[in-house]
Write a protein that holds these residues in place. Structure first.
Motif, PDB file in Angstrom:
ATOM      1  N   THR A 241       0.806  -1.214   0.000  1.00  0.00           N
ATOM      2  CA  THR A 241       0.000   0.000   0.000  1.00  0.00           C
ATOM      3  C   THR A 241       0.842   1.269   0.000  1.00  0.00           C
ATOM      4  N   GLU A 242       2.092   1.166   0.434  1.00  0.00           N
ATOM      5  CA  GLU A 242       2.942   2.362   0.475  1.00  0.00           C
ATOM      6  C   GLU A 242       3.371   2.820  -0.918  1.00  0.00           C
ATOM      7  N   ASP A 245       0.560   7.078  -3.952  1.00  0.00           N
ATOM      8  CA  ASP A 245       0.434   8.381  -3.295  1.00  0.00           C
ATOM      9  C   ASP A 245      -1.012   8.486  -2.822  1.00  0.00           C
ATOM     10  N   ASP A 247      -2.501  10.308  -0.627  1.00  0.00           N
ATOM     11  CA  ASP A 247      -3.079  11.642  -0.475  1.00  0.00           C
ATOM     12  C   ASP A 247      -3.601  12.157  -1.813  1.00  0.00           C
ATOM     13  N   CYS A 290      -5.327   2.098   4.014  1.00  0.00           N
ATOM     14  CA  CYS A 290      -3.999   2.609   3.652  1.00  0.00           C
ATOM     15  C   CYS A 290      -3.536   3.671   4.641  1.00  0.00           C
ATOM     16  N   LEU A 291      -4.445   4.538   5.041  1.00  0.00           N
ATOM     17  CA  LEU A 291      -4.097   5.580   6.000  1.00  0.00           C
ATOM     18  C   LEU A 291      -3.804   4.991   7.376  1.00  0.00           C
ATOM     19  N   CYS A 293      -2.481   2.066   7.870  1.00  0.00           N
ATOM     20  CA  CYS A 293      -1.132   1.493   7.777  1.00  0.00           C
ATOM     21  C   CYS A 293      -0.077   2.578   7.980  1.00  0.00           C
ATOM     22  N   ARG A 294      -0.338   3.739   7.449  1.00  0.00           N
ATOM     23  CA  ARG A 294       0.626   4.833   7.540  1.00  0.00           C
ATOM     24  C   ARG A 294       0.608   5.489   8.910  1.00  0.00           C
ATOM     25  N   ASP A 295      -0.583   5.617   9.482  1.00  0.00           N
ATOM     26  CA  ASP A 295      -0.706   6.330  10.761  1.00  0.00           C
ATOM     27  C   ASP A 295      -1.863   5.739  11.563  1.00  0.00           C
ATOM     28  N   ASN A 313       3.763  -5.424   7.027  1.00  0.00           N
ATOM     29  CA  ASN A 313       4.663  -5.052   8.129  1.00  0.00           C
ATOM     30  C   ASN A 313       4.209  -5.644   9.454  1.00  0.00           C
TER      31      ASN A 313
END
Length: 445
Positions: A241-242, A245, A247, A290-291, A293-295, A313
């Protein structure tokens, strides 16, 4: 309904602008009565469940000669109809399950792996996806075991393009994002999604993200709702997912909901179309994941359990959706005063307490008021004919808009409008995803 603003018809008229104005006018007649000061109309909004069931059953039992043009899409017709019936809560009889299983598994499945669009036809990833999902919806031991997983895996790998790292749709066929998604969706469900299947797909999808933020069918092509869903879902299934982009993709996605109609368009400057209720609407749960996973401080990681998906991860799927979190109309909806207190025509309008990054109220209004045929089935927009494709993806989008992972069900109109919950990554109901994964030795996607 909100008093939404339509387009302005100015002196600089174009075909696109004229079509948009015409569409808004056609929809206004559906919204006119709904906007009057009759609060009971809000509660009377009704999903024509039995009519839709009858329409779908009729199609599953035989189609007229007018459908000859879809001879290479017969597994798709099975999927569109079976999934619609499943969302509507209709259980197929055993004879019908057996007949569909025999048709797909013994007549459309190629001896060398994959499924064709009909008996004796070339195996192709699109009807393979539709066939496998249909057999998972039927969900009998025979329907699942009839899939030749070993040969299907070989078929999938044979279509991988070594240069782009994407997938061809069939032997010597085109490479586009549909191939990546359909290959990985089938492989994940059937537990054949090993490194050889998933490797490189993330790089291919990443190359398809456009300057707008959406995803096109291939590098350099225009961002499109269907391909954007396929690309994002493919990245989730290969746990990369990283690579997107997120955003920019989110920025593009939220702007596809039409301000007046309430439904989604698939591309910039195009008209509303009910099928994008799923292709665009389902992207928002995926964006949430996805968000998260990021935060994980921003988005509750319980979204992973809701999607039946294990993130990459160090994250692990957690939380389970509780189907008892269902509420009545009066609980799910609150009324707000409109902004102009001096306008005698202003009234209180319902607003669903939704949880995604789009307006669930507006989407459900569009689907329930503007897209249902009185005799069953749903259509693209007023003036269009009903068909099984739009019925399937309209109901799928309606289901996505009704179910959130942190909030109770958000159902506009009669509380009996609630559909069964679809999995936004795969688009079959969550119980069928769970049962299929368990059958093939997995717990999550």
């Amino acid at each position: 309904m909100h008093h939404r603003k339509g387009v302005d018809g100015d002196d600089f008229s174009t075909d696109t602008l004229r079509d948009q104005i015409k569409t808004e006018k056609s929809i206004t007649q559906y919204y006119y009565v709904y906007r009057q000061k009759q609060p009971d109309l809000f509660r009377s909004l009704s999903l024509l469940r039995q009519q839709h069931i009858s329409y779908c059953l009729k199609g599953l039992n035989g189609l007229s000669s007018s459908f000859d043009c879809l001879d290479a899409s017969r597994p798709w017709l099975c999927y569109w109809i079976l999934h619609s019936l499943d969302l509507l809560g209709h259980e197929l009889d055993e004879d019908l399950k057996s007949r569909v299983t025999d048709f797909l598994g013994r007549r459309c499945q190629n001896e060398n792996g994959g499924f064709g669009g009909g008996p004796g036809q070339l195996p192709h990833l699109a009807p393979t996806y539709a066939s496998v999902l249909s057999l998972c919806i039927i969900n009998t031991t025979d329907s699942l075991n009839i899939i030749n997983r070993d040969k299907l895996r070989s078929f999938i790998i044979s279509l991988k393009d070594p240069k782009s790292k994407g997938y061809r749709m069939h032997k010597d066929g085109e490479v586009d994002v549909r191939g990546a998604y359909t290959a990985l969706a089938v492989a994940s469900l059937l537990n054949i999604d090993d490194e050889q299947v998933t490797s490189g797909v993330d790089e291919y999808v990443q190359s398809c993200q456009t300057f707008e933020g959406g995803i096109g069918s291939f590098h350099g092509n225009e961002a499109h709702g269907g391909y954007a869903f396929c690309g994002l879902a493919a990245l989730m299934l290969c746990k990369k997912t990283e690579k997107i982009d997120i955003d920019a993709l989110s920025h593009w996605a939220v702007r596809r909901q039409m301000s007046y109609e309430g439904g989604f368009q698939g591309r910039t400057n195009k008209l509303v179309d009910a099928c994008y209720s799923f292709w665009m609407g389902s992207m928002f749960p995926l964006i949430h994941a996805c968000l998260a996973c990021r935060d994980p401080e921003l988005i509750n990681p319980e979204i992973f359990g809701f999607l039946q998906w294990t993130p990459p991860n160090h994250y692990s799927a957690s939380g389970r959706y509780d189907p008892s979190k269902q509420v009545t109309f009066t609980q799910a909806v609150h009324f707000e005063e409109e902004s102009d207190p001096n306008d005698d025509n202003e009234d209180q309008y319902p607003e669903l307490d939704g949880g995604w990054y789009f307006d669930e109220t507006a989407l459900q209004e569009y689907l329930l008021l503007c897209c249902q045929s009185a005799t069953g089935g749903l259509f693209d927009k007023p003036g269009k004919s009903r068909d099984y494709y739009h019925t399937c993806y309209s109901l799928s989008g309606l289901s996505v808009s009704q179910h959130q992972y942190e909030k109770p069900s958000s159902v506009l109109g009669n509380e009996s409008n609630l559909l069964r919950r679809t999995n936004p990554i795969i688009n079959i109901t969550v119980d069928k995803v769970e049962s299929t994964l368990k059958h093939f030795g997995k717990s999550t996607l």
